[in-house]
Design a protein around this motif. Structure first.
Motif, PDB file in Angstrom:
ATOM      1  N   ARG A 242      15.404  16.978   2.938  1.00  0.00           N
ATOM      2  CA  ARG A 242      14.769  16.712   4.273  1.00  0.00           C
ATOM      3  C   ARG A 242      13.390  17.346   4.659  1.00  0.00           C
ATOM      4  N   THR A 243      13.379  18.494   4.065  1.00  0.00           N
ATOM      5  CA  THR A 243      11.947  19.218   4.172  1.00  0.00           C
ATOM      6  C   THR A 243      10.887  18.661   3.130  1.00  0.00           C
ATOM      7  N   VAL A 244      11.466  18.462   2.004  1.00  0.00           N
ATOM      8  CA  VAL A 244      10.736  18.150   1.048  1.00  0.00           C
ATOM      9  C   VAL A 244       9.926  16.562   1.651  1.00  0.00           C
ATOM     10  N   PHE A 245      10.884  15.853   2.087  1.00  0.00           N
ATOM     11  CA  PHE A 245      10.447  14.513   2.585  1.00  0.00           C
ATOM     12  C   PHE A 245       9.296  14.757   3.775  1.00  0.00           C
ATOM     13  N   LEU A 246       9.735  15.400   4.692  1.00  0.00           N
ATOM     14  CA  LEU A 246       8.895  15.704   6.025  1.00  0.00           C
ATOM     15  C   LEU A 246       7.740  16.214   5.654  1.00  0.00           C
ATOM     16  N   ARG A 247       7.724  17.282   4.818  1.00  0.00           N
ATOM     17  CA  ARG A 247       6.614  18.235   4.807  1.00  0.00           C
ATOM     18  C   ARG A 247       5.655  17.947   3.581  1.00  0.00           C
TER      19      ARG A 247
ATOM     20  N   PRO B 272       0.807  -1.211  -0.070  1.00  0.00           N
ATOM     21  CA  PRO B 272       0.005  -0.040  -0.200  1.00  0.00           C
ATOM     22  C   PRO B 272       0.936   1.349  -0.111  1.00  0.00           C
ATOM     23  N   ILE B 273       2.016   1.340   0.788  1.00  0.00           N
ATOM     24  CA  ILE B 273       2.923   2.442   0.747  1.00  0.00           C
ATOM     25  C   ILE B 273       3.267   2.695  -0.703  1.00  0.00           C
ATOM     26  N   HIS B 274       4.199   1.620  -1.316  1.00  0.00           N
ATOM     27  CA  HIS B 274       4.290   1.699  -2.621  1.00  0.00           C
ATOM     28  C   HIS B 274       3.246   2.184  -3.477  1.00  0.00           C
ATOM     29  N   THR B 275       2.179   1.961  -3.339  1.00  0.00           N
ATOM     30  CA  THR B 275       0.989   2.356  -4.551  1.00  0.00           C
ATOM     31  C   THR B 275       0.880   3.743  -4.257  1.00  0.00           C
ATOM     32  N   VAL B 276       0.821   4.209  -3.019  1.00  0.00           N
ATOM     33  CA  VAL B 276       0.618   5.453  -2.795  1.00  0.00           C
ATOM     34  C   VAL B 276       1.620   6.332  -3.157  1.00  0.00           C
ATOM     35  N   MET B 277       2.946   5.872  -2.796  1.00  0.00           N
ATOM     36  CA  MET B 277       4.225   6.805  -3.467  1.00  0.00           C
ATOM     37  C   MET B 277       4.167   6.610  -5.008  1.00  0.00           C
ATOM     38  N   LYS B 278       3.873   5.792  -5.687  1.00  0.00           N
ATOM     39  CA  LYS B 278       3.873   5.716  -7.033  1.00  0.00           C
ATOM     40  C   LYS B 278       2.929   6.807  -7.749  1.00  0.00           C
ATOM     41  N   LYS B 279       1.822   7.015  -7.050  1.00  0.00           N
ATOM     42  CA  LYS B 279       0.731   7.798  -7.520  1.00  0.00           C
ATOM     43  C   LYS B 279       0.926   9.289  -7.333  1.00  0.00           C
ATOM     44  N   MET B 280       2.051   9.493  -6.327  1.00  0.00           N
ATOM     45  CA  MET B 280       2.264  10.956  -5.936  1.00  0.00           C
ATOM     46  C   MET B 280       2.689  11.757  -7.132  1.00  0.00           C
ATOM     47  N   ASP B 281       2.039  13.050  -7.289  1.00  0.00           N
ATOM     48  CA  ASP B 281       2.349  13.746  -8.551  1.00  0.00           C
ATOM     49  C   ASP B 281       3.538  14.403  -8.044  1.00  0.00           C
ATOM     50  N   SER B 282       4.529  14.097  -9.105  1.00  0.00           N
ATOM     51  CA  SER B 282       6.025  14.655  -8.945  1.00  0.00           C
ATOM     52  C   SER B 282       5.953  16.086  -9.349  1.00  0.00           C
ATOM     53  N   SER B 283       5.037  16.690  -9.615  1.00  0.00           N
ATOM     54  CA  SER B 283       5.138  18.147  -9.950  1.00  0.00           C
ATOM     55  C   SER B 283       4.976  18.911  -8.715  1.00  0.00           C
ATOM     56  N   ILE B 284       4.592  18.176  -7.436  1.00  0.00           N
ATOM     57  CA  ILE B 284       4.235  18.592  -6.359  1.00  0.00           C
ATOM     58  C   ILE B 284       5.514  18.665  -5.686  1.00  0.00           C
ATOM     59  N   ILE B 285       6.303  17.675  -5.618  1.00  0.00           N
ATOM     60  CA  ILE B 285       7.713  17.777  -5.088  1.00  0.00           C
ATOM     61  C   ILE B 285       8.896  18.838  -5.854  1.00  0.00           C
ATOM     62  N   GLU B 286       8.375  18.740  -7.317  1.00  0.00           N
ATOM     63  CA  GLU B 286       9.103  19.766  -7.849  1.00  0.00           C
ATOM     64  C   GLU B 286       8.907  21.239  -7.236  1.00  0.00           C
ATOM     65  N   ALA B 287       7.723  21.307  -7.239  1.00  0.00           N
ATOM     66  CA  ALA B 287       7.290  22.796  -6.749  1.00  0.00           C
ATOM     67  C   ALA B 287       7.855  23.054  -5.331  1.00  0.00           C
ATOM     68  N   ALA B 288       7.860  22.085  -4.664  1.00  0.00           N
ATOM     69  CA  ALA B 288       8.539  22.244  -3.180  1.00  0.00           C
ATOM     70  C   ALA B 288       9.981  22.744  -3.439  1.00  0.00           C
ATOM     71  N   GLN B 289      10.516  21.668  -4.245  1.00  0.00           N
ATOM     72  CA  GLN B 289      12.012  22.103  -4.555  1.00  0.00           C
ATOM     73  C   GLN B 289      12.580  23.332  -5.211  1.00  0.00           C
ATOM     74  N   ASP B 290      11.458  23.894  -6.011  1.00  0.00           N
ATOM     75  CA  ASP B 290      11.693  25.091  -6.786  1.00  0.00           C
ATOM     76  C   ASP B 290      11.272  26.218  -5.507  1.00  0.00           C
ATOM     77  N   LEU B 291      10.708  26.041  -4.546  1.00  0.00           N
ATOM     78  CA  LEU B 291      10.410  26.875  -3.649  1.00  0.00           C
ATOM     79  C   LEU B 291      11.730  26.937  -2.719  1.00  0.00           C
ATOM     80  N   GLY B 292      12.653  26.022  -2.799  1.00  0.00           N
ATOM     81  CA  GLY B 292      13.756  26.323  -2.241  1.00  0.00           C
ATOM     82  C   GLY B 292      13.974  25.285  -0.922  1.00  0.00           C
ATOM     83  N   ALA B 293      12.946  24.325  -0.809  1.00  0.00           N
ATOM     84  CA  ALA B 293      13.055  23.048   0.206  1.00  0.00           C
ATOM     85  C   ALA B 293      14.329  22.299  -0.004  1.00  0.00           C
ATOM     86  N   ASN B 294      14.954  21.835   1.022  1.00  0.00           N
ATOM     87  CA  ASN B 294      15.896  20.824   0.856  1.00  0.00           C
ATOM     88  C   ASN B 294      15.566  19.442   0.980  1.00  0.00           C
TER      89      ASN B 294
END
Lengths: 349, 274
Positions: free
Chosen positions: B182-187, B158-180
């Motif tokens: 660790r912060t990307v993972f935790l938040r 189930p964790i794998h399924t959720v991770m796969k479905k996660m929208d990578s643009s959200i993670i990219e957005a976080a990185q663009d906003l300057g999150a390192n």
């Protein structure tokens, strides 16, 4: 519109029908269904029987009497033949779960030794035909045990801490403790039971595990020095590992009988009786007891058995010890007390 | 309209195999047999609340908890790695985790017996290296090991399924906003994976709290879990009434814990009930 709806309903009903019919049993006229312990028959005998009579044998296994009882009692399945133990047969007779067995239709019934007929669990042998008998005793590894093994006390000896297997069966294990204290296996005295419980709790520090059928492989592999086992299992283990020995303790033990019965609701009683007769045939019985390793009840088979087997005390404990052994009786509602005691023992571990 | 008729087999199935049996269990738990007749009584629950049973219940919950924590600690990183960009295309890794599940559960547990026993694989190896032998079999460690081994895939999937479905643009957005990292993972990543974690936890906790065969084989029956107690009442002791009472207690406990979990699991990723 109606048309489409009818089709939908039809599909739904069809699905249901398929499912229900899949649940029904597929027993045909010319077959019998046998419900027996695992590893408790030479399975070649089944095909030999089919060859001789044309009756198919549908075979099914259980691990202990209680499992078999629960299944028969619930009435979901119909078996033509079962092989339960003495106290279970007594209970099943009392609860009207068994058909009477017409021994006049079993010519080979005459081969059964008289000392195994009319026993307390079925006083007139109206419901059962004996299959095999045996004892409960101690299987020990001679390379690890140097004391003589002739008493249950050895299972309470500190020297063998963590090298003892007890058997995962309420009546057998509580029975060991009762016998060691000199009480009856069938006691209905609560204070005797409590004493037996306290002894088992005291023993728990020495016991490595309470195990079921896995005891055989473990003892063959030299996992522990001492184990409580059935005589047939002991013989099987000794064959595989010559360091092992078996003894029925001098305080006495449990002697048990398994017998063939026909449960109520059997569809092919005639076939079942033919199968019983086949199993009582001296040659077939010989083959079978050599395979499963328990003592035979068949006096003709006994004559055919090799001398070294019939003189083996594992197979035939001497009369003095035999007379100190007891058969289990069905305890009726008092079994609740045994259960309480056994639960307390297990919870203390 | 159509769907209503098509659901008919399922409704009958649910009635015959779920509702009626549960009703019977509750009925049995509230009655005792006197002279062949069943009469109403609380006696079963009274007995189910005696120390022997409570101890087994506590032990089951504790071992299931330990097992769930270990499964999470092992399963989460594995699921994360398998869903990550480097491995996402390699279905083979996931396949490796699924293969053992095709084999019979009993057989796999049984083989642990020969791995762990005194003259088994591990101890032979230790002896070869002149190390002291390890006593694992017939302890609570063996039981937890058996549980983790058997139920780990239920945490990973189930964790794998959720991770796969996660929208990578959200993670990219976080990185663009300057999150390192660790912060990307935790938040971002972890909060988004919570539904998978919740179903993973339920799917591991439930079977481990009710197991009886693992504790029987690997614990040598010394570690009586509540599942063993129930099994014994239905077979050896044939006191179905007491067995039912203990089962009802366990059911209530599991339903309550799922209800608590589900409050968090809003998306309903599998284990959800309410």
């Amino acid at each position: 519109m109606i048309n489409r709806r009818t089709v939908t309903i039809a599909i739904a009903l069809l699905a249901l029908l398929l499912f229900v019919s899949a649940c029904g049993s597929a027993t045909s006229q010319n077959s019998i269904s046998v419900y027996n312990w695992g590893e408790y028959i030479d399975e070649d005998i089944l095909s030999m029987f089919t060859q001789k009579t044309g009756i198919e044998v549908v075979y099914d296994y259980y691990a202990n009497n209680e499992e078999m009882y629960a299944k028969i009692k619930s009435g979901g399945v119909n078996y033509d033949l079962c092989i339960p133990s003495d106290y279970m047969i007594e209970r099943m007779i009392a609860e009207d779960l068994l058909e009477t067995v017409d021994t006049s239709q079993i010519p080979n019934y005459a081969n059964i030794d008289d000392r195994f007929k009319d026993l307390a669990y079925d006083p007139e042998n109206k419901y059962s035909v004996p299959y095999v008998w045996g004892t409960v005793g101690i299987l020990y590894n001679t390379s690890m045990v140097d004391d003589p093994v002739d008493s249950w006390d050895i299972l309470w000896n500190d020297k063998y801490a963590n090298q003892i297997f007890m058997y995962d069966s309420m009546r057998d294990t509580v029975g060991v403790s009762l016998k060691r204290l000199g009480f009856s296996l069938n006691t209905r005295d609560v204070s005797e039971l409590n004493q037996a419980r306290d002894e088992l709790i005291a023993q728990s520090d020495l016991v490595r595990a309470i195990v079921g059928d896995t005891v055989r492989d473990s003892m063959i592999g030299g996992e522990a020095a001492l184990a409580v086992v059935y005589s047939g299992d002991a013989l099987y283990c000794i064959e595989k590992n010559r360091d092992l020995g078996y003894a029925v303790p001098k305080e006495g033990s449990n002697v048990w009988f398994d017998a063939m019965v026909v449960p109520k609701g059997a569809k092919n009683i005639e076939g079942a009786l033919k199968f019983i007769d086949f199993l009582c045939d001296p040659e077939i019985c010989l083959r079978n007891v050599e395979y499963i390793g328990f003592s035979t009840v068949n006096s003709e088979t006994l004559k055919l058995l090799p001398e070294e087997m019939t003189s083996d005390p594992t197979f035939w404990p001497d009369d003095e010890i035999y007379n100190r052994c007891e058969v289990f009786y069905d305890l009726g509602d008092f079994v609740g007390e045994y259960d309480r005691v056994w639960t307390e023992v297990l919870a203390s571990w | 309209m159509k769907t209503r008729y098509l659901s008919l087999p399922y409704l009958i199935w649910a009635l015959v195999f779920i509702i009626i049996p549960i009703g019977l269990v509750v009925y049995y738990s509230l009655t005792v047999e006197v002279d062949g007749k069943l009469i109403f009584s609380w006696a079963n629950y009274k007995q189910a609340l005696t120390p022997s049973y409570l101890l087994a219940l506590w032990r089951s919950i504790w071992l299931a908890f330990v097992c769930t924590v270990i499964c999470f600690a092992l399963g989460y990183p594995i699921a994360y790695i398998m869903a990550s960009r480097e491995y996402a295309s390699k279905g083979f890794l996931l396949f490796l985790f699924l293969v053992p599940m095709w084999m019979n559960f009993l057989l796999r547990t049984y083989s642990w017996l020969s791995i762990l026993e005194r003259n088994g694989f591990i101890n032979s190896l230790l002896r070869l290296l002149s190390l002291p032998e390890a006593r694992i079999l017939y302890t609570d460690k063996a039981v937890v090991l058996g549980m983790v081994y058997n139920f780990l895939p239920f945490m990973i999937l189930p964790i794998h399924t959720v991770m796969k479905k996660m929208d990578s643009s959200i993670i990219e957005a976080a990185q663009d906003l300057g999150a390192n990292g660790r912060t990307v993972f935790l938040r971002v990543v972890f909060p988004l994976s919570i539904p998978g974690v919740v179903s993973g936890v339920t799917m591991v906790f439930m079977p481990s709290v009710t197991t009886f065969i693992i504790s029987k084989l690997l614990g040598g029956a010394q570690f009586m879990l509540i599942g063993n107690m129930i099994e014994r009442q239905f077979t050896e002791s044939r006191n179905w009434n007491l067995g039912s009472a203990v089962s009802v207690m366990l059911m209530v406990l599991i339903l309550t814990s799922i209800a608590i979990f589900t409050v968090v699991d809003k998306d309903g990723e599998g284990g959800a009930l309410f």
